[in-house]
Structure formats: C-alpha cells, structure tokens
Design a protein around this motif. Structure first.
Motif, PDB file in Angstrom:
ATOM      1  N   THR A   6       0.815  -1.262   0.043  1.00 55.87           N
ATOM      2  CA  THR A   6       0.062  -0.041   0.029  1.00 55.87           C
ATOM      3  C   THR A   6       0.877   1.178  -0.139  1.00 55.87           C
ATOM      4  OG1 THR A   6      -0.098   0.434   2.483  1.00 55.87           O
ATOM      5  CG2 THR A   6      -1.483  -1.127   1.685  1.00 55.87           C
ATOM      6  N   GLY A   7       0.404   2.191  -0.664  1.00 57.03           N
ATOM      7  CA  GLY A   7       1.376   3.508  -0.619  1.00 57.03           C
ATOM      8  C   GLY A   7       2.612   3.264  -1.401  1.00 57.03           C
ATOM      9  N   ALA A   8       2.284   2.068  -2.586  1.00 55.22           N
ATOM     10  CA  ALA A   8       3.442   1.753  -3.421  1.00 55.22           C
ATOM     11  C   ALA A   8       3.686   2.997  -4.435  1.00 55.22           C
ATOM     12  CB  ALA A   8       3.000   0.557  -4.092  1.00 55.22           C
ATOM     13  N   ASN A  68       2.609  -2.194   4.318  1.00 56.24           N
ATOM     14  CA  ASN A  68       1.658  -0.891   4.742  1.00 56.24           C
ATOM     15  C   ASN A  68       2.446   0.347   4.473  1.00 56.24           C
ATOM     16  OD1 ASN A  68      -0.734   0.414   5.256  1.00 56.24           O
ATOM     17  ND2 ASN A  68       0.129   0.426   7.237  1.00 56.24           N
ATOM     18  N   LEU A  69       2.527   1.175   3.568  1.00 63.07           N
ATOM     19  CA  LEU A  69       3.251   2.436   3.561  1.00 63.07           C
ATOM     20  C   LEU A  69       2.112   3.623   3.340  1.00 63.07           C
ATOM     21  CD1 LEU A  69       6.002   1.699   0.712  1.00 63.07           C
ATOM     22  CD2 LEU A  69       6.235   1.707   3.364  1.00 63.07           C
ATOM     23  N   ALA A  70       0.872   3.153   3.134  1.00 64.70           N
ATOM     24  CA  ALA A  70      -0.255   4.473   2.917  1.00 64.70           C
ATOM     25  C   ALA A  70      -0.439   5.181   4.265  1.00 64.70           C
ATOM     26  CB  ALA A  70      -1.442   3.691   2.662  1.00 64.70           C
ATOM     27  N   GLY A  71      -0.410   6.630   3.592  1.00 69.80           N
ATOM     28  CA  GLY A  71      -0.936   7.843   4.781  1.00 69.80           C
ATOM     29  C   GLY A  71      -0.710   8.968   4.117  1.00 69.80           C
ATOM     30  N   ALA A  72      -1.727   9.817   4.454  1.00 70.96           N
ATOM     31  CA  ALA A  72      -1.474  11.245   4.039  1.00 70.96           C
ATOM     32  C   ALA A  72      -0.205  11.682   4.485  1.00 70.96           C
ATOM     33  CB  ALA A  72      -2.510  12.113   4.512  1.00 70.96           C
ATOM     34  N   SER A  73       0.223  12.790   3.575  1.00 73.01           N
ATOM     35  CA  SER A  73       1.773  13.207   3.845  1.00 73.01           C
ATOM     36  C   SER A  73       1.580  14.012   5.182  1.00 73.01           C
ATOM     37  CB  SER A  73       2.202  14.054   2.651  1.00 73.01           C
ATOM     38  OG  SER A  73       3.224  14.843   2.988  1.00 73.01           O
ATOM     39  N   ALA A 147      -1.138   6.158  17.771  1.00 70.78           N
ATOM     40  CA  ALA A 147      -2.363   5.565  17.518  1.00 70.78           C
ATOM     41  C   ALA A 147      -2.127   4.570  16.233  1.00 70.78           C
ATOM     42  CB  ALA A 147      -3.546   6.463  16.963  1.00 70.78           C
ATOM     43  N   TRP A 148      -1.351   4.983  15.307  1.00 69.73           N
ATOM     44  CA  TRP A 148      -0.852   4.100  14.251  1.00 69.73           C
ATOM     45  C   TRP A 148      -0.391   2.771  14.712  1.00 69.73           C
ATOM     46  CZ3 TRP A 148       3.178   6.199  10.239  1.00 69.73           C
ATOM     47  CH2 TRP A 148       3.005   5.383   8.899  1.00 69.73           C
ATOM     48  N   GLU A 149       0.579   2.770  15.494  1.00 69.40           N
ATOM     49  CA  GLU A 149       1.157   1.386  15.931  1.00 69.40           C
ATOM     50  C   GLU A 149       0.195   0.614  16.578  1.00 69.40           C
ATOM     51  OE1 GLU A 149       4.999   1.963  17.806  1.00 69.40           O
ATOM     52  OE2 GLU A 149       5.847   2.407  16.015  1.00 69.40           O
ATOM     53  N   GLY A 168      12.989   7.246   9.766  1.00 67.34           N
ATOM     54  CA  GLY A 168      13.300   8.484  10.208  1.00 67.34           C
ATOM     55  C   GLY A 168      13.289   9.483   8.875  1.00 67.34           C
ATOM     56  N   LEU A 169      14.301  10.349   8.789  1.00 67.84           N
ATOM     57  CA  LEU A 169      14.309  11.232   7.604  1.00 67.84           C
ATOM     58  C   LEU A 169      14.741  10.490   6.324  1.00 67.84           C
ATOM     59  CD1 LEU A 169      13.640  14.417   7.443  1.00 67.84           C
ATOM     60  CD2 LEU A 169      15.990  14.646   7.711  1.00 67.84           C
ATOM     61  N   VAL A 170      13.836  10.262   5.416  1.00 66.09           N
ATOM     62  CA  VAL A 170      14.118   9.457   4.182  1.00 66.09           C
ATOM     63  C   VAL A 170      14.899  10.249   3.387  1.00 66.09           C
ATOM     64  CG1 VAL A 170      13.366   8.232   2.279  1.00 66.09           C
ATOM     65  CG2 VAL A 170      12.209   8.039   4.519  1.00 66.09           C
TER      66      VAL A 170
HETATM   67  N1  LIG Z   1       9.382  10.104   3.873  1.00 72.32           N
HETATM   68  C1  LIG Z   1       9.678  10.230   4.919  1.00 72.32           C
HETATM   69  O1  LIG Z   1      10.892  10.789   5.532  1.00 72.32           O
HETATM   70  C2  LIG Z   1       9.192   9.183   6.238  1.00 72.32           C
HETATM   71  C3  LIG Z   1       9.652   9.541   7.331  1.00 72.32           C
HETATM   72  C4  LIG Z   1       8.719   8.709   8.249  1.00 72.32           C
HETATM   73  C5  LIG Z   1       7.683   7.930   7.992  1.00 72.32           C
HETATM   74  N2  LIG Z   1       7.401   8.002   6.756  1.00 72.32           N
HETATM   75  C6  LIG Z   1       6.139   7.144   6.397  1.00 72.32           C
HETATM   76  O2  LIG Z   1       6.359   6.242   5.547  1.00 72.32           O
HETATM   77  C7  LIG Z   1       5.228   6.228   4.704  1.00 72.32           C
HETATM   78  C8  LIG Z   1       5.702   6.113   3.385  1.00 72.32           C
HETATM   79  O3  LIG Z   1       6.112   7.576   3.177  1.00 72.32           O
HETATM   80  P1  LIG Z   1       6.378   8.197   1.777  1.00 72.32           P
HETATM   81  O4  LIG Z   1       7.419   9.345   1.893  1.00 72.32           O
HETATM   82  O5  LIG Z   1       6.716   7.270   0.609  1.00 72.32           O
HETATM   83  O6  LIG Z   1       5.036   8.709   1.655  1.00 72.32           O
HETATM   84  P2  LIG Z   1       4.484   9.517   0.109  1.00 72.32           P
HETATM   85  O7  LIG Z   1       5.426   9.636  -0.863  1.00 72.32           O
HETATM   86  O8  LIG Z   1       3.362  10.768   0.578  1.00 72.32           O
HETATM   87  O9  LIG Z   1       3.490   8.232  -0.164  1.00 72.32           O
HETATM   88  C9  LIG Z   1       2.319   7.812   0.627  1.00 72.32           C
HETATM   89  C10 LIG Z   1       1.309   6.956  -0.297  1.00 72.32           C
HETATM   90  O10 LIG Z   1       0.051   6.998   0.485  1.00 72.32           O
HETATM   91  C11 LIG Z   1      -1.139   6.932  -0.180  1.00 72.32           C
HETATM   92  N3  LIG Z   1      -1.860   7.914   0.155  1.00 72.32           N
HETATM   93  C12 LIG Z   1      -1.826   9.184   0.514  1.00 72.32           C
HETATM   94  N4  LIG Z   1      -3.051   9.776   1.061  1.00 72.32           N
HETATM   95  C13 LIG Z   1      -3.785   8.677   1.187  1.00 72.32           C
HETATM   96  C14 LIG Z   1      -4.992   8.613   2.160  1.00 72.32           C
HETATM   97  N5  LIG Z   1      -5.536   9.470   2.564  1.00 72.32           N
HETATM   98  N6  LIG Z   1      -5.516   7.199   1.956  1.00 72.32           N
HETATM   99  C15 LIG Z   1      -4.844   6.162   1.772  1.00 72.32           C
HETATM  100  N7  LIG Z   1      -3.697   6.237   1.064  1.00 72.32           N
HETATM  101  C16 LIG Z   1      -3.118   7.231   0.901  1.00 72.32           C
HETATM  102  C17 LIG Z   1      -0.744   7.526  -1.586  1.00 72.32           C
HETATM  103  O11 LIG Z   1      -0.854   6.423  -2.732  1.00 72.32           O
HETATM  104  P3  LIG Z   1      -1.813   6.333  -3.669  1.00 72.32           P
HETATM  105  O12 LIG Z   1      -2.090   7.644  -4.197  1.00 72.32           O
HETATM  106  O13 LIG Z   1      -1.384   5.312  -4.607  1.00 72.32           O
HETATM  107  O14 LIG Z   1      -3.198   5.968  -2.980  1.00 72.32           O
HETATM  108  C18 LIG Z   1       0.940   7.877  -1.582  1.00 72.32           C
HETATM  109  O15 LIG Z   1       1.660   7.598  -2.696  1.00 72.32           O
HETATM  110  C19 LIG Z   1       3.985   6.999   5.150  1.00 72.32           C
HETATM  111  O16 LIG Z   1       3.229   6.366   5.913  1.00 72.32           O
HETATM  112  C20 LIG Z   1       5.212   8.125   5.949  1.00 72.32           C
HETATM  113  O17 LIG Z   1       4.030   8.529   6.859  1.00 72.32           O
HETATM  114  C21 LIG Z   1       8.110   8.591   5.833  1.00 72.32           C
END
Ligand SMILES: NC(=O)c1ccc[n+]([C@@H]2O[C@H](COP(=O)([O-])OP(=O)(O)OC[C@H]3O[C@@H](n4cnc5c(N)ncnc54)[C@H](OP(=O)(O)O)[C@@H]3O)[C@@H](O)[C@H]2O)c1
Length: 320
Positions: A6-8, A68-73, A147-149, A168-170
């Motif tokens: 998810t979140g692919a 599972n990677l999905a989540g609003a930014s 809450a997520w965990e 962490g910070l990607v």
């Molecule tokens: N990048 C970082 O530095 C970082 C740091 C800590 C944690 N994280 C966590 O790691 C995960 C992946 O990060 P990422 O940087 O790859 O995030 P990202 O680029 O924002 O991608 C997240 C994906 O989640 C989906 N999504 C967005 N809003 C959604 C919603 N309302 N409901 C369901 N799906 C939704 C989208 O996929 P679709 O449009 O295909 O549905 C989006 O491509 C996230 O959960 C993020 O919180 C990231």
C-alpha cells in the motif's frame, strides 16, 4: 515471493517496488487513485477507498507479505481538518486491511510489515532511542504514530508476523525532506534551523527499502528503527548538503519563530530532535550500504570523492 504494497506509488513505495521487481518478486499494490492503476504480469494495481471501507479483495491473491506504507503526507499545513486526514488515512487503511484479512478464509498472508515513524520518540537532544522506549512524544506527531502503531499491533490477533519500521528522515533526490532542505542551499540562502543542535536520524531510501525486504525475507517481527547508524545534527546535515552541492553557507541559523510564522504548527518537524539507534536491525544481520551522511548524499547527488571518511570507517561514530 508475492508482496502486496500500500502506498506503493509514493516516495518509499516506488523504490520498494523497484527493488522487489529487481529481485524477481511479484508486486500487487493498492492505490486510492484510479489513474495510477497498472496491470502488468509482475506488477498489478488494485483500487481501494479506505474512507468508505472499499477494497478489491483480489489484491490478496497468492500474497504472502503485506507492506503498508499508505498515509496522507505530514508535509502540508497542519490545519485541524488536515490533521484529521493525517490520522484517519492511517487508521482507515489499516481497518480495511484488517477486515479483508479477517474475512478471507483462504488468504496466504503470513507477514504484515508496516511503516511507522521515529516521531513517536519524545523530542530530546540527549536521549539515544532504542525500540524498547515506551515514552511517547507530546505532540501531534507522537499522537498519530502512537495510534497508528496501536492499530498495527491488532494484526497480531490474525496470527500474522507483524512488524513496524519506525522510519526516520528519508534521504532521496526524488522527494521528501532533502530536496526541500537543499533548495535554499542551491540558491545561496541555506541555513540550519534554530540552534541546529537537534538530531536528525536519517536513512538512505535504498537502505530503507532493503530493510523492509530484509524483515520479510528473514521472517522478523517486532519494532525496528528505520534509521542509519549515524544520525547527525541539523547543523551538520546542512553543512554536508552544502559541501556536496559545492555551495557556501554564510547565513545565520533561522530562528524558530520565523518558521512558526511561515509554516504554523508543522514547523515542529524542523526543530524536533530524535537521536535513534539502528543497533537492533544490525544485530539481526542487516548491513547498511550508506552509514554516514556524506556517502549517502554523494550517492544521491551522483558525486564522488567528496567525503574524506571512508564508508567502512564510520560505524556508530556518533553513538554514545
Ligand atoms: N518520507 C519520510 O521521510 C518518512 C519518514 C517517516 C515516516 N514515513 C512514512 O512512511 C510512509 C511512506 O512514506 P512516503 O514518503 O513514501 O510517503 P508518500 O510519498 O506521501 O506516499 C504515501 C502514499 O500513501 C498513499 N496515500 C496518500 N494519502 C492517502 C490516504 N488519504 N489514504 C490512503 N492512502 C493514501 C498514496 O498512494 P496512492 O495515491 O497510490 O493511494 C501515497 O503515494 C508514510 O506512511 C510516511 O508517513 C515517511
């Protein structure tokens, strides 16, 4: 191996998909956006709308691992309605996945691995955080990740090997925080934030994606920090980026109140300090390709010969 992601389509997801396909794994993915659907032999998209509990159950066919990677930014202004979306997007997606797994009697899923975030750890310049830490940061981010965990833990009741990667910070050239931090530096306007002493526990996007697959391939479960062995302070991070981009840094650090005025509550991300340990995953045998920030940036910006420290000589240089 067949993996459902998810979140692919996001920053981490795209790298993870590329690594899966390079290893010969088949990928199914769930997307909330019909225009992102793709149908290939080894890469197949399925639509879901977690807000209304909709999911295409065929996404589970022959899948053994869910990532599972999905989540609003979190990098958008934290209005009260957007805060709700940040939290609900994470909970709704997990609810839908849980229900479809619970209902399906013949699925083959054995592992559930989910993204989490180091934002769960309390803001501190002194602590060195390991996975056993129980204190939770007293902020919106701490509240979301907690809450997520809690929701992720429920997958254990489905008898799945359940893991959480506290990311962490990607570090990537293609999105996330790095291009935003680098932009002012490129235009000779770069500076650290506040005291600059806040810790930034970063990870190269390639190492993070490899870590997800390592957890799946090694049948691990539990919590793992998704950070490199050598966190850096914000002062150091900004200096290293400037060095790699060959730009001078001459401005004073940017005071907190200025960023608060510009970004509102979201400015918290820039000043929060979490110094986080990677020891647990390393003890499981995971080897980081990018252990220090200079080497990671050198790779990301496709430069070489910019770092004076050889990569194999800096393991846990900053660990207490
Ligand atoms: N990048 C970082 O530095 C970082 C740091 C800590 C944690 N994280 C966590 O790691 C995960 C992946 O990060 P990422 O940087 O790859 O995030 P990202 O680029 O924002 O991608 C997240 C994906 O989640 C989906 N999504 C967005 N809003 C959604 C919603 N309302 N409901 C369901 N799906 C939704 C989208 O996929 P679709 O449009 O295909 O549905 C989006 O491509 C996230 O959960 C993020 O919180 C990231």
């Amino acid at each position: 191996m067949k993996v459902l992601i998810t979140g692919a389509t996001g920053l981490v997801g795209q790298e993870l998909v590329a690594q899966c396909l390079a290893k010969g794994y088949t990928v199914n993915f769930l997307t909330t956006s019909k225009k992102k659907l793709v149908s290939k032999l080894n890469y197949q998209g399925f639509y879901w709308n977690p807000k209304v509990g909709e999911i295409d159950e065929k996404c589970l066919m022959n899948v053994s691992v869910i990532i599972n990677l999905a989540g609003a930014s979190i990098s958008k202004r934290w209005t009260s309605s957007y805060k709700k979306e940040v939290l609900e997007s994470r909970i709704d997606t997990l609810n839908v996945l849980y229900e479809v797994l619970d209902k399906s009697k013949d699925h083959k899923v054995t592992s559930f691995i989910s993204a989490s975030a180091i934002g769960i750890y309390p803001n501190s310049v002194d602590h060195y955080y390991h996975e056993e830490e129980t204190a939770v940061d007293d902020s919106f981010l701490g509240e979301v990740v907690f809450a997520w965990e809690k929701k992720i833990n429920e997958f254990e009741t489905l008898n799945l090997r359940t893991s959480k990667v506290r990311i962490g910070l990607v570090m990537s050239a293609n999105g996330g925080a790095l291009p935003e931090i680098a932009k002012p530096i490129k235009y000779y306007a770069g500076a650290a934030f506040g005291s600059g002493e806040q810790w930034q526990s970063w990870i190269h996007i390639s190492d993070l994606s490899r870590m997800f697959l390592f957890i799946a391939e090694s049948n691990l479960k539990g919590v793992f920090n998704g950070v490199s062995p050598n966190p850096v302070t914000n002062n150091r991070l900004v200096k290293e980026i400037a060095k790699i981009l060959e730009k001078p840094l001459f401005l004073p650090n940017i005071p907190k109140f200025i960023m608060q005025t510009i970004l509102g509550e979201m400015s918290y991300i820039l000043f929060a300090s979490q110094r986080v340990s990677s020891k647990k995953i390393e003890e499981e045998g995971f080897i980081f390709e990018y252990q220090n920030i200079c080497n990671a940036l050198e790779n990301i910006y496709d430069k070489s010969g910019m770092c004076n420290i050889p990569e194999n000589n800096v393991r846990n240089k900053y660990a207490p």
